[in-house]
Motif scaffolding. Structure first.
Motif, PDB file in Angstrom:
ATOM      1  N   ALA A 177      75.195  86.724   7.389  1.00 55.82           N
ATOM      2  CA  ALA A 177      74.564  87.960   7.063  1.00 55.82           C
ATOM      3  C   ALA A 177      73.286  87.969   7.769  1.00 55.82           C
ATOM      4  O   ALA A 177      72.856  89.089   8.234  1.00 55.82           O
ATOM      5  N   GLU A 178      72.487  87.075   7.897  1.00 51.52           N
ATOM      6  CA  GLU A 178      71.396  86.913   8.949  1.00 51.52           C
ATOM      7  C   GLU A 178      71.653  87.307  10.094  1.00 51.52           C
ATOM      8  O   GLU A 178      70.900  88.125  11.024  1.00 51.52           O
ATOM      9  N   ALA A 179      72.733  86.744  10.665  1.00 55.61           N
ATOM     10  CA  ALA A 179      72.859  86.914  12.028  1.00 55.61           C
ATOM     11  C   ALA A 179      73.373  88.559  12.240  1.00 55.61           C
ATOM     12  O   ALA A 179      72.936  89.153  13.411  1.00 55.61           O
ATOM     13  N   VAL A 180      74.151  89.145  11.389  1.00 55.65           N
ATOM     14  CA  VAL A 180      74.402  90.520  11.506  1.00 55.65           C
ATOM     15  C   VAL A 180      73.406  91.307  11.434  1.00 55.65           C
ATOM     16  O   VAL A 180      73.127  92.289  12.007  1.00 55.65           O
ATOM     17  N   THR A 181      72.366  91.087  10.675  1.00 49.90           N
ATOM     18  CA  THR A 181      71.264  91.964  10.501  1.00 49.90           C
ATOM     19  C   THR A 181      70.059  91.706  11.566  1.00 49.90           C
ATOM     20  O   THR A 181      69.169  92.472  11.722  1.00 49.90           O
ATOM     21  N   GLY A 182      70.204  90.544  12.313  1.00 46.76           N
ATOM     22  CA  GLY A 182      69.337  90.068  13.295  1.00 46.76           C
ATOM     23  C   GLY A 182      68.048  89.335  12.645  1.00 46.76           C
ATOM     24  O   GLY A 182      67.078  89.082  13.316  1.00 46.76           O
ATOM     25  N   ALA A 183      68.170  88.765  11.349  1.00 42.73           N
ATOM     26  CA  ALA A 183      67.068  87.944  10.871  1.00 42.73           C
ATOM     27  C   ALA A 183      67.232  86.990  11.198  1.00 42.73           C
ATOM     28  O   ALA A 183      68.325  86.256  11.622  1.00 42.73           O
ATOM     29  N   VAL A 184      66.186  85.916  11.299  1.00 38.57           N
ATOM     30  CA  VAL A 184      66.401  84.521  11.756  1.00 38.57           C
ATOM     31  C   VAL A 184      65.289  83.552  10.644  1.00 38.57           C
ATOM     32  O   VAL A 184      65.010  82.623  11.143  1.00 38.57           O
ATOM     33  N   SER A 185      65.097  84.212   9.697  1.00 36.55           N
ATOM     34  CA  SER A 185      64.189  83.620   8.801  1.00 36.55           C
ATOM     35  C   SER A 185      65.003  82.392   7.982  1.00 36.55           C
ATOM     36  O   SER A 185      64.166  81.606   7.586  1.00 36.55           O
ATOM     37  N   GLY A 186      66.296  82.493   7.821  1.00 33.03           N
ATOM     38  CA  GLY A 186      66.854  81.247   6.767  1.00 33.03           C
ATOM     39  C   GLY A 186      66.554  81.469   5.487  1.00 33.03           C
ATOM     40  O   GLY A 186      66.936  80.592   4.610  1.00 33.03           O
ATOM     41  N   ASN A 187      66.232  82.644   5.007  1.00 33.52           N
ATOM     42  CA  ASN A 187      65.711  82.881   3.485  1.00 33.52           C
ATOM     43  C   ASN A 187      66.907  83.466   2.952  1.00 33.52           C
ATOM     44  O   ASN A 187      66.678  83.660   1.826  1.00 33.52           O
ATOM     45  N   ALA A 188      67.820  83.927   3.597  1.00 31.81           N
ATOM     46  CA  ALA A 188      68.925  84.657   2.825  1.00 31.81           C
ATOM     47  C   ALA A 188      69.760  83.835   1.965  1.00 31.81           C
ATOM     48  O   ALA A 188      70.017  82.345   2.218  1.00 31.81           O
ATOM     49  N   ARG A 189      70.289  84.132   0.646  1.00 35.84           N
ATOM     50  CA  ARG A 189      70.996  83.239   0.011  1.00 35.84           C
ATOM     51  C   ARG A 189      71.908  84.300  -0.739  1.00 35.84           C
ATOM     52  O   ARG A 189      71.848  85.369  -0.908  1.00 35.84           O
ATOM     53  N   ILE A 190      73.079  83.766  -1.243  1.00 39.73           N
ATOM     54  CA  ILE A 190      74.112  84.532  -1.811  1.00 39.73           C
ATOM     55  C   ILE A 190      73.960  84.169  -3.426  1.00 39.73           C
ATOM     56  O   ILE A 190      73.608  82.800  -3.901  1.00 39.73           O
ATOM     57  N   VAL A 191      73.777  85.219  -4.074  1.00 31.40           N
ATOM     58  CA  VAL A 191      74.173  85.416  -5.328  1.00 31.40           C
ATOM     59  C   VAL A 191      75.102  86.218  -6.182  1.00 31.40           C
ATOM     60  O   VAL A 191      75.915  86.833  -5.175  1.00 31.40           O
ATOM     61  N   ARG A 192      75.312  85.812  -7.307  1.00 31.23           N
ATOM     62  CA  ARG A 192      76.630  86.760  -7.948  1.00 31.23           C
ATOM     63  C   ARG A 192      76.425  87.524  -9.208  1.00 31.23           C
ATOM     64  O   ARG A 192      75.271  87.113  -9.934  1.00 31.23           O
ATOM     65  N   ALA A 193      76.912  88.569  -9.282  1.00 30.28           N
ATOM     66  CA  ALA A 193      77.000  89.271 -10.517  1.00 30.28           C
ATOM     67  C   ALA A 193      78.145  89.995 -11.122  1.00 30.28           C
ATOM     68  O   ALA A 193      78.987  90.634 -10.211  1.00 30.28           O
ATOM     69  N   CYS A 194      78.600  89.589 -12.225  1.00 31.75           N
ATOM     70  CA  CYS A 194      79.867  89.989 -12.837  1.00 31.75           C
ATOM     71  C   CYS A 194      79.760  91.487 -13.531  1.00 31.75           C
ATOM     72  O   CYS A 194      78.652  91.367 -14.284  1.00 31.75           O
ATOM     73  N   ARG A 195      80.530  92.296 -12.886  1.00 33.12           N
ATOM     74  CA  ARG A 195      80.454  93.755 -13.418  1.00 33.12           C
ATOM     75  C   ARG A 195      80.760  93.801 -14.764  1.00 33.12           C
ATOM     76  O   ARG A 195      80.164  94.488 -15.513  1.00 33.12           O
ATOM     77  N   ALA A 196      81.610  92.843 -15.270  1.00 36.04           N
ATOM     78  CA  ALA A 196      82.294  92.839 -16.686  1.00 36.04           C
ATOM     79  C   ALA A 196      81.210  92.462 -17.613  1.00 36.04           C
ATOM     80  O   ALA A 196      80.828  92.875 -18.688  1.00 36.04           O
TER      81      ALA A 196
END
Length: 182
Positions: free
Chosen positions: A27-46
């Motif tokens: 995701a960072e590579a696609v957006t051009g970010a180089v911070s290393g701060n991106a992380r994955i979280v989850r959210a259940c719709r139900a």
């Protein structure tokens, strides 16, 4: 028929153990970010749980959509800047049926919408294996906000995968050279 290309759908393979970390870096590579701060979280719709449900990336500026699927020790990752994305992979079993290709097409759509398996897959109709992937029918009780663009994804031997993006125009599918071991 595609009415023009808008944005990118970037797909990569990873080991299941490194999937979330690799998805954040992709995701960072696609957006051009180089911070290393991106992380994955989850959210259940139900139920609202953060232990399962649709993955989201946090720590990046701008809208970016992510999804992943795991099967048989590998994971397929999807990052899209055009709209919500869903992706699914399944291992093929000896003597298995082509229905698994139909399944991944259905599941990638319900993942893109965020519904997951709260929608009965029997209510989702997709084109059959051997034809261009497309959504044929969707439950009228859950209207879609935009067209659904579907893609069969190039896989390692023994797997089948598909991706779906909700967007007004078709994003360009880009496969990264990453290997499942990475």
């Amino acid at each position: 028929m595609r009415h023009g290309v808008s944005g990118r759908l970037v797909v990569a393979w990873a080991s299941t153990a490194s999937a979330d970390e690799r998805l954040a870096r992709l995701a960072e590579a696609v957006t051009g970010a180089v911070s290393g701060n991106a992380r994955i979280v989850r959210a259940c719709r139900a139920c609202g749980s953060d232990r399962h449900g649709k993955p989201y990336v946090v720590g990046l500026d701008g809208p970016i959509h992510v999804n992943l699927s795991r099967s048989g020790g590998i994971a397929v990752l999807a990052v899209c800047d055009a709209g919500p994305v869903g992706i699914d992979v399944e291992a093929l079993h000896p003597g298995g049926t082509p229905d698994v290709a139909t399944w991944v097409r259905k599941e990638c759509v319900v993942k893109a919408t965020g519904h997951g398996l709260t929608i009965d897959p029997d209510l989702v109709e997709v084109t059959p294996p051997g034809s261009a992937p497309a959504l044929v029918a969707w439950p009228e009780t859950e209207p879609l906000d935009s067209p659904v663009w579907m893609y069969d994804v190039e896989c390692p031997a023994g797997y089948v995968a598909a991706a779906a993006v909700l967007s007004n125009a078709a994003p360009e599918l880009l496969m990264t050279p990453a290997s499942p071991e990475g």
